[in-house]
Design an enzyme around this catalytic site. Structure first.
Site, PDB file in Angstrom:
ATOM      1  N   GLU A 118       0.819  -1.225   0.000  1.00  0.00           N
ATOM      2  CA  GLU A 118       0.000   0.000   0.000  1.00  0.00           C
ATOM      3  C   GLU A 118       0.847   1.267   0.000  1.00  0.00           C
ATOM      4  O   GLU A 118       0.553   2.218  -0.724  1.00  0.00           O
ATOM      5  CB  GLU A 118      -0.929   0.026   1.221  1.00  0.00           C
ATOM      6  CG  GLU A 118      -2.168  -0.827   1.099  1.00  0.00           C
ATOM      7  CD  GLU A 118      -1.894  -2.307   1.233  1.00  0.00           C
ATOM      8  OE1 GLU A 118      -0.730  -2.682   1.511  1.00  0.00           O
ATOM      9  OE2 GLU A 118      -2.837  -3.095   1.063  1.00  0.00           O
ATOM     10  N   HIS A 121     -11.018  -5.422   9.990  1.00  0.00           N
ATOM     11  CA  HIS A 121     -11.578  -5.130   8.672  1.00  0.00           C
ATOM     12  C   HIS A 121     -12.828  -4.273   8.753  1.00  0.00           C
ATOM     13  O   HIS A 121     -13.602  -4.264   7.812  1.00  0.00           O
ATOM     14  CB  HIS A 121     -11.931  -6.438   7.940  1.00  0.00           C
ATOM     15  CG  HIS A 121     -10.774  -7.058   7.223  1.00  0.00           C
ATOM     16  ND1 HIS A 121      -9.645  -7.474   7.852  1.00  0.00           N
ATOM     17  CD2 HIS A 121     -10.585  -7.323   5.898  1.00  0.00           C
ATOM     18  CE1 HIS A 121      -8.800  -7.982   6.970  1.00  0.00           C
ATOM     19  NE2 HIS A 121      -9.335  -7.903   5.771  1.00  0.00           N
TER      20      HIS A 121
END
Lengths: 390, 329, 321
Positions: C57, C126
């Site tokens: 990322e 998440h």
């Protein structure tokens, strides 16, 4: 000659402590040679010379802690200066005041038991002149909501709105309040007066010299000498710094001199300068100036109005030669100073012209007697002969 | 590895050598002056000096064109000067003045020059590598034959972004020339204390990126190696990495007491001072005289003092402009 | 069409219309996108314009920054806001800062999209709602499209911005059906929207919570309380004018978000109302936010940890009835 200064050796470094000299006077140094060890609080580092030459003088001893930029040693440089003497590090212009955004007006925290009213309901109640204590709150916890006030407006007869008093009303009310206080003073306090004429020449001379060495903004008026003397003299006659508590005198430990201030448009207030005896003349002057400004603007604090332990009134340039005032209850004394005048005076058997002032003490005969009143004025006089001690 | 210049160089070659020397001297004298100014409180915040590493910036810049992109680190004064950014605007930036290359907004660690394609100036170790990869990506996607030179230190090799950037650059065949200035220390942490494998060039090879080590104290060696690598990158050969073995003679920053390395080690490396050794070589080859050297020094000194004077006289950015250029007006 | 189809339509039109635009992120190409937003785009535009990245990322967002600096208009997709933490340094220290730090010389026209939020039993790692952390940073804009139309319009508008834009797509909205004009262009990305008019209370919210607020408004209406629902749409810069005007009208506000209550974006909205609308308030501003817990897995626990329609209704009733 060039200065070796305590260098900045880290972003946060504000000061450094000399640990050891590594060069002595007379030693030769090249630019870049290490000449000392310094403790920067983060580490001990070696400090390099910015100049080439001969060490002339060491200004610190090991263990000395100095701020960055302070001179540590002097080097006698040879030939033309390698580096032009640095101009002092100029700090960037101070940040102008930045607007932090609209400031909220924070309502004081609701005290326990006080009515809880929503701000918009409060506003409507004020507009309609509705007494909130007559309104039943139906919000959570009994909070008075807008709907409650709206409903009350249709039911209750509105009281006349407590509008901000017009200036004329204000002056009238002040007169009324002064009238009440003076009547009470006259009615309840058995006054007596004692007076002294005080030679002010030494005080004025001292003041002139003192003001000459002060910047204009810090110059003193002679009135502060009078106030300070009146405050300090209370140490000799503490019972004059007291309040009448119904049936006995209650001396006060702190001295808060109330200073009589005439208001434009008529009226008088005498708010306190707290701890007058502990202030320097400069401080006293500043506080007096502030007090006068706020008194005339109507912005006195309630503590200032209620705290005086004695009052001083000074008629100033336009006043009569002497004043015999009325005491502000519950105080027990009032010191009055007339106009500063020039009068014949006897000095060592011969007449001279001296600047003099008439000082009077109005005292509550329940708290003091004539003798003690005289002692007080004598002390005021004595203090004004030693103006440097004020 | 060193290259020996052929005897009887042409005048152009001599002029080029003098340019190399002048470039290194300019950095050296600028940095020395910065050190003094920092200690006097004129330059504030951080100061990471490039002294000792001049051969890397100067040598590497020879391989780059004005169209190429450059990404550097917080130890960037050398790269900025070698790229041609005026000493005046750099010194003004160090002073925090409005005439600085970043308008006083950046300071020592954040030099930017859009015109010279100098994209900073990154204070987070490893933070510039992904940006370099992106610059190269844009060039590749638009078919421009440019190189993105990305300078970083041995410390960055520990960061995830080094590995990610190696991987992505090779995977997508991006024209990045990774230039690792290995000065053996990440602040106070030696390479062998932070890396299980200290051979940096080898690490790049693990990602398929051709790489080799270069003597970073030899400006000609750096020049030759960078030219060769840049040519390959520019021709579409994908990324390359050069590990330039160099040394900083001063501490990490001015606050560094250098407790982590010995004086003897520093002195050993100083014997290989890139400026001293190059000067000696030029003298030996009779390409530089005493007078010539003095002229160079004076010229450089003039530039540095001019930069200081410019910085001193320059104005501060008005505080009222605080909110300008956070986003587009 | 659905929210995801709406976003896809915007991606397609952008890729077609501007050669500088390209999409990169994990699984955006061959997989068709983790949330199927980019399905079919690789086939249509090829691997140069729709790039699958390795799991990195920080570097692929940083590469987006570099590409934007050098003339491209990248759209970086971070699979979820949870993974974006790995890229926070590039976001904060580079994307948001380069214009200012360079004295205005550089700008970063980068668009980053990410899925956000919880409520799908995805577990503690998440399910975050960290839009407020992004909205804290000067130098970027943050958008929260809550309707199908905004899904398309906001992306097209973001691609016109000279500075970084972060688009937070609540994961539960992807299958939501709604109205959108497929030919529409960029929409406004500075203003909030009043989604339902009312006079008794302002329900101020963003993202998926918009729909809970609207449902709560329906329930309240049955009790005679007409709630005004304000969809913030733009989390940075906040459109204070719109929500303040609403509160001036209704005299009461409840700010709703999924994020943890403490220090959430709702606190900022609440403070602004306090500063600017203090005197028109009939009751203190209320907030409904997530419970102070990492997201639990079990359904009843997760439901209890997130704002629900009943919570919104309860808060309004407690203060107004």
């Amino acid at each position: 000659m060039a200065d070796l200064v305590m260098p900045v050796l880290g972003a946060d470094m504000k000061a450094g402590e000399l640990v050891a000299w590594l060069k002595r006077p007379g030693d030769r140094v090249q630019k870049g040679d290490v000449f000392a060890e310094v403790d920067t609080e983060k580490a001990v580092v070696e400090v390099e010379s910015m100049f080439s030459g001969v060490i002339e003088r060491l200004l610190l001893s090991p263990g000395d802690k100095v701020p960055v930029g302070a001179v540590m040693a002097v080097v006698r440089t040879e030939g033309p200066e390698e580096v032009a003497p640095p101009s002092p590090a100029v700090a960037p212009p101070a940040a102008a005041q930045r607007r932090a955004g609209p400031r909220p007006t924070i309502a004081p925290a609701a005290a326990a038991g006080r009515l809880r009213v929503s701000p918009v309901a409060q506003k409507l109640a004020e507009e309609k002149g509705i007494d909130l204590s007559t309104v039943a709150g139906t919000g959570p916890g009994g909070r008075v909501m807008l709907r409650d006030v709206e409903e009350a407006a249709t039911r209750v007869v509105a009281r006349p709105a407590a509008a901000a008093p017009a200036p004329a009303d204000r002056a009238l009310r002040m007169r009324q309040s002064i009238a009440a206080a003076m009547s009470r003073s006259h009615r309840e306090i058995p006054h007596f007066h004692v007076e002294s004429v005080i030679d002010m020449s030494r005080a004025i001379a001292w003041l002139t010299a003192e003001n000459a060495r002060r910047p204009v903004a810090e110059r003193l008026l002679y009135g502060v000498l009078l106030i300070k003397a009146a405050a300090l003299a209370l140490r000799k006659v503490p019972e004059a710094n007291a309040v009448w508590a119904g049936d006995h005198v209650e001396p006060k430990a702190a001295v808060h001199v109330g200073v009589a201030i005439a208001l434009p448009g008529g009226g008088l207030v005498a708010p306190a300068i707290h701890d007058t005896d502990k202030l320097s003349l400069g401080e006293l002057m500043a506080k007096l100036r502030d007090l006068v400004q706020r008194a005339r603007a109507g912005r006195l604090r309630s503590s200032e109005v209620s705290d005086p332990t004695i009052t001083v009134t000074s008629l100033g340039e336009q006043g009569a030669e002497s004043v015999f005032g009325l005491i502000y209850p519950p105080q027990v004394a009032l010191v009055g100073f007339g106009r500063l005048t020039e009068r014949p005076w006897v000095v060592e058997g011969r007449p001279e012209l001296r600047k003099v002032i008439h000082a009077s003490l109005a005292a509550d005969h329940r708290a003091l007697d004539g003798y003690r009143g005289s002692v007080y004025l004598a002390e005021v006089e004595r203090l004004l002969q030693e103006p440097e001690s004020l | 590895m060193t290259t020996r210049p052929a005897r009887g160089r042409k005048a152009a070659g001599q002029s080029h050598d003098l340019d190399l020397l002048r470039g290194m001297l300019r950095i050296r004298r600028f940095e020395e002056r910065c050190s003094d100014l920092y200690q006097l409180g004129k330059i504030r915040g951080f100061l990471h000096l490039y002294i000792g590493e001049e051969a890397v910036a100067v040598g590497a810049m020879q391989a780059l064109t004005p169209d190429d992109n450059i990404v550097s680190t917080y130890r960037e004064h050398g790269h900025a000067l070698a790229r041609g950014m005026p000493p005046t605007s750099l010194m003004a930036e160090l002073f925090g003045k409005a005439t600085g290359c970043s308008r006083g907004r950046g300071g020592s660690m954040h030099f930017f020059d859009a015109e010279r394609r100098f994209y900073g100036g990154y204070a987070i170790v490893g933070g510039g590598l992904p940006v370099a990869v992106g610059l190269a990506l844009a060039d590749k996607m638009t078919g421009r034959a440019r190189v993105t030179a990305c300078f970083f230190g041995d410390g960055a090799v520990a960061e995830g972004e080094f590995h990610e950037s190696m991987n992505l650059a090779k995977l997508w065949d991006l024209p990045v020339l990774f230039l690792c200035e290995n000065n053996l220390y990440a602040m106070g942490t030696a390479l062998d204390v932070s890396q299980s494998v200290t051979d940096i060039a080898f690490k790049a090879q693990a990602y398929g990126v051709p790489s080799r080590a270069v003597d970073g104290m030899d400006v000609l060696a750096v020049e030759a190696a960078t030219k060769e690598a840049a040519a390959s990158v520019r021709a579409g050969g994908g990324p390359q990495l050069l590990e330039l073995r160099t040394y900083r003679f001063r501490g990490h920053s001015l606050a560094d007491p250098e407790l982590y390395r010995s004086k003897e080690e520093v002195e050993r490396w100083m014997e290989r001072d890139p400026i001293a050794t190059f000067t000696e070589r030029l003298r030996d080859l009779e390409l530089l005289s005493d007078a010539g050297l003095q002229k160079l020094e004076e010229g450089v000194k003039g530039e540095v003092e001019g930069a200081v004077a410019f910085a001193e006289e320059s104005p501060w950015e008005p505080v009222d402009d605080l909110l300008k250029d956070v986003t587009a007006p | 069409m659905t929210y995801r189809e709406s976003i896809r339509s915007a991606l397609r039109d952008a890729l077609r219309g501007d050669q500088r635009v390209f999409l990169m992120g994990e699984d955006v190409g061959r997989y068709g996108g983790a949330f199927a937003v980019s399905r079919g785009l690789l086939q249509e535009f090829g691997p140069d314009r729709v790039r699958d990245t390795p799991l990195m990322e920080s570097t692929f967002l940083g590469a987006g920054i570099g590409a934007a600096l050098n003339g491209m208009r990248p759209i970086v997709e971070i699979m979820t806001i949870n993974f974006s933490m790995l890229a926070m340094d590039q976001v904060l220290n580079n994307a948001a800062t380069l214009r200012y730090m360079s004295g205005g010389q550089l700008n970063v026209p980068l668009v980053v999209r990410m899925a956000t939020g919880g409520g799908r039993q995805m577990g503690a790692q998440h399910s975050h709602s960290l839009e407020g952390w992004y909205a804290h940073i000067p130098g970027i804009s943050v958008l929260a499209p809550a309707t199908v139309a905004d899904g398309r319009g906001m992306l097209l508008a973001a691609l016109q911005e000279p500075d970084p834009v972060f688009i937070m797509e609540h994961a539960t909205l992807y299958p939501m059906e709604g109205e959108v004009d497929e030919a529409s262009g960029p929409c406004d990305i500075r203003k909030a929207a009043v989604r339902r008019e009312g006079t008794h209370v302002s329900l101020i919210t963003y993202g998926a919570c918009l729909w809970k607020a609207l449902a709560a408004a329906e329930q309240l209406a049955k009790k005679g309380i007409e709630a005004e629902v304000v969809d913030l749409r733009v989390l940075r810069p906040l459109d204070s004018e719109t929500f303040l005007a609403s509160v001036a009208k209704t005299r009461g506000a409840v700010v709703i978000e999924e994020a943890w209550r403490t220090g959430g974006l709702a606190a900022e909205v609440s403070a602004q109302i306090m500063e600017n609308a203090f005197d028109v308030l009939d009751w203190p501003v209320q907030r409904v936010g997530g419970a102070e817990v990492p997201a639990p897995f079990a359904k009843q626990m997760e439901d209890a940890s997130l704002p629900q329609i009943e919570d919104i209704v309860a808060v309004v009733e407690a203060n107004l009835v």
